[in-house]
Design a protein around this motif. Sequence first.
Motif, short mmCIF file in Angstrom:
data_model
loop_
_atom_site.label_atom_id
_atom_site.label_comp_id
_atom_site.label_asym_id
_atom_site.label_seq_id
_atom_site.Cartn_x
_atom_site.Cartn_y
_atom_site.Cartn_z
N ILE A 46 16.30 22.96 -16.96
CA ILE A 46 15.30 23.63 -17.77
C ILE A 46 14.60 22.66 -18.71
N PHE A 47 15.36 21.70 -19.26
CA PHE A 47 14.75 20.78 -20.21
C PHE A 47 13.72 19.87 -19.58
N TRP A 53 6.15 20.73 -20.40
CA TRP A 53 5.34 21.54 -21.31
C TRP A 53 4.93 20.73 -22.55
N ALA A 54 5.90 20.05 -23.17
CA ALA A 54 5.63 19.30 -24.39
C ALA A 54 4.69 18.12 -24.14
N HIS A 55 4.91 17.40 -23.04
CA HIS A 55 4.06 16.24 -22.73
C HIS A 55 2.63 16.67 -22.40
N THR A 56 2.47 17.92 -22.01
CA THR A 56 1.12 18.44 -21.73
C THR A 56 0.46 19.00 -22.98
N TRP A 57 1.21 19.82 -23.73
CA TRP A 57 0.62 20.56 -24.85
C TRP A 57 0.23 19.65 -26.02
N PHE A 58 1.11 18.77 -26.45
CA PHE A 58 0.81 17.96 -27.64
C PHE A 58 -0.47 17.13 -27.50
N ALA A 93 11.32 17.93 -30.53
CA ALA A 93 12.60 17.46 -30.00
C ALA A 93 12.57 17.40 -28.49
N VAL A 94 12.00 18.41 -27.85
CA VAL A 94 11.92 18.44 -26.39
C VAL A 94 11.14 17.24 -25.88
N LYS A 95 10.12 16.83 -26.62
CA LYS A 95 9.27 15.72 -26.18
C LYS A 95 9.92 14.36 -26.37
#
Length: 255
Positions: A46-47, A53-58, A93-95
């Motif tokens: 999942i991570f 998601w994080a690498h795309t959104w930020f 943190a996820v990123k």
Amino acid sequence: MKLLMKLLRVIYVVYAAILFLGIMFLILPPIFLASLLGKQRGGNIIFYFLRFWAHTWFPLVGMPVTREYTCEQDDEPCIFVVNHRSYLDAAIAVKVMRLPFRPLGKVEMSKIPFFGFIYKNSVVAVDRSNAPARAKSVREMMTMLKAGISVLMFPEGTTNDTKEPLRAFHNGAFRMAIEMQIPLKPVLYVDAGDRFPSGGLMGLNPGKCRVVFLPNVPVEGLTLDDINTLKQRVYEIMDAELRKRRQYPTLQATA
């Protein structure tokens, strides 16, 4: 001019929210499938989707996230202790955290539609109002550490909306580090509070998000009698480093 700025802020927030939800719905099906594989294996998978998601959104919302290492990187499982300034902190943190890891999070967040499903399958949720639930969360985190999965904890316990760098620390992370003889790794989120301050969604704004990784704090040979000393040491390290990178009104005694 003020009206124009307010309109631009609204447009930006709506844009960021649409992207947030759009990418989330995109990764929801594979996350559901991964959740069937269990807390450890499925959670690790999942991570990778959350990192996508994080690498795309930020970048798309104009928030470049940078990492600074003041120490050598290592792959040993540890307990990350991070200052807590914003609701963005978990996404950051996820990123930036190395995988695999699990954050400790509030159980209330798992009640949010759609997002809650992702949340409860990717964090160790804790109900701080319930002693048995807290104990269960601690056992789950210990299980993760024994499996070689790092954990991330916000020792302040809640978001810091004061003018000081840090709130007083709770004992949890330090007790666990001593009991399991696992090193602590302090991490600073320097600008998260600026990007999404407390007060509502309309405070969201673009700009830099600096993340600073500090040297490990070893716990070899420490006992539970040393919790307060260890906690104070980590507090002072993080407080001093935050003050180097930001301006705060006055230097006051640590908690």
